[in-house]
Motif scaffolding. Structure first.
Motif, short mmCIF file in Angstrom:
data_model
loop_
_atom_site.label_atom_id
_atom_site.label_comp_id
_atom_site.label_asym_id
_atom_site.label_seq_id
_atom_site.Cartn_x
_atom_site.Cartn_y
_atom_site.Cartn_z
N CYS A 26 17.24 -20.67 6.90
CA CYS A 26 17.59 -21.23 8.21
C CYS A 26 18.40 -20.23 9.04
N GLN A 27 19.39 -19.61 8.43
CA GLN A 27 20.21 -18.64 9.16
C GLN A 27 19.35 -17.47 9.66
N SER A 28 18.41 -17.04 8.84
CA SER A 28 17.54 -15.93 9.24
C SER A 28 16.65 -16.32 10.41
N VAL A 29 16.09 -17.53 10.36
CA VAL A 29 15.22 -18.01 11.44
C VAL A 29 16.01 -18.13 12.75
N MET A 30 17.24 -18.60 12.66
CA MET A 30 18.03 -18.85 13.86
C MET A 30 18.65 -17.59 14.44
N ALA A 86 11.51 -13.58 2.92
CA ALA A 86 10.38 -14.52 2.88
C ALA A 86 10.15 -15.18 4.23
N ALA A 87 11.25 -15.45 4.95
CA ALA A 87 11.14 -16.12 6.25
C ALA A 87 10.68 -15.19 7.36
N LEU A 88 11.12 -13.93 7.31
CA LEU A 88 10.92 -13.03 8.45
C LEU A 88 10.08 -11.79 8.16
N HIS A 89 10.02 -11.34 6.91
CA HIS A 89 9.50 -10.00 6.66
C HIS A 89 8.35 -9.91 5.67
N ASP A 90 7.71 -11.03 5.34
CA ASP A 90 6.50 -10.96 4.52
C ASP A 90 5.35 -10.56 5.46
N TYR A 91 4.84 -9.35 5.28
CA TYR A 91 3.84 -8.79 6.21
C TYR A 91 2.56 -9.63 6.29
#
Length: 198
Positions: A26-30, A86-91
């Motif tokens: 959640c923190q990464s997404v926000m 996993a939230a932001l950097h899985d190509y």
């Protein structure tokens, strides 16, 4: 520490690990990143250096999976780092959106154990389906499957062919340069899918 042979984390520890992973997602997404707390402030079971994987599923399908194969940071930091990845950097996937329903699972890995074999047939005979996670490397080509992958690739021959394809190698590839390590993991998951950020 060798290959895991028993459950290491109790229900409360598992719940705390999953909550930490969700916090990281959640923190990464926000915010686009994740803050790593002071190691001293984390629960004792999150302080030792351990390797982990964080996997996201959405509508029953893989939505992201990032992990570490070797212990390079405290477990709590590793979980947060991999949750962000996993939230932001899985190509393979677009960046996760806050409203997307996800179910988070976490796998804690044992140390890698290099396998000794004389041929691919010998290697296949040594593998333990359902138990072994496998890391394969040949030159710069490298890939891994967690033990949970055996649920969909139950035959060692098929498992290894798909692992080679994942590494960018032909399915029938074999060379004396092939190196293989095995490991075990303790895996657990949230019960249901929920929005990434509620």
């Amino acid at each position: 520490m060798g290959l895991m042979c028993a459950i290491e984390y109790g229900s409360e520890e598992r719940a705390a690990i999953l909550a930490l992973a969700r916090q990281g997602v959640c923190q990464s997404v926000m915010t686009g990143s994740v803050a790593l707390p002071d190691v001293e402030q984390m629960a004792p079971f999150l302080q030792p250096q351990r390797a982990s994987f964080v996997t996201l599923e959405s509508i029953g399908r893989l939505r992201g999976c990032i992990g570490s194969l070797e212990p390079v940071r405290p477990l709590g930091h590793d979980i947060l780092h991999n949750a962000c990845g996993a939230a932001l950097h899985d190509y393979r996937f677009q960046v996760l959106e806050a409203a997307e329903p996800i179910r988070i699972s976490v796998s804690i890995l044992s140390p890698l154990q290099e396998m000794q074999f004389t041929s691919e047939e010998d290697l296949l005979c040594q593998l333990e389906p359902g138990k072994d996670g496998v890391l394969l490397q040949s030159g710069r080509c490298r890939s891994t499957f967690l033990p949970v992958v055996w649920t969909s690739l139950s035959q060692p021959e098929v498992f290894m062919k798909e692992l080679k394809l994942k590494a960018g190698l032909p399915a029938d590839y074999w060379s004396e340069r092939v190196r293989v390590w095995r490991y075990r993991s303790e895996s657990f998951a949230e019960a249901v899918e929920r929005p990434a950020c509620e």
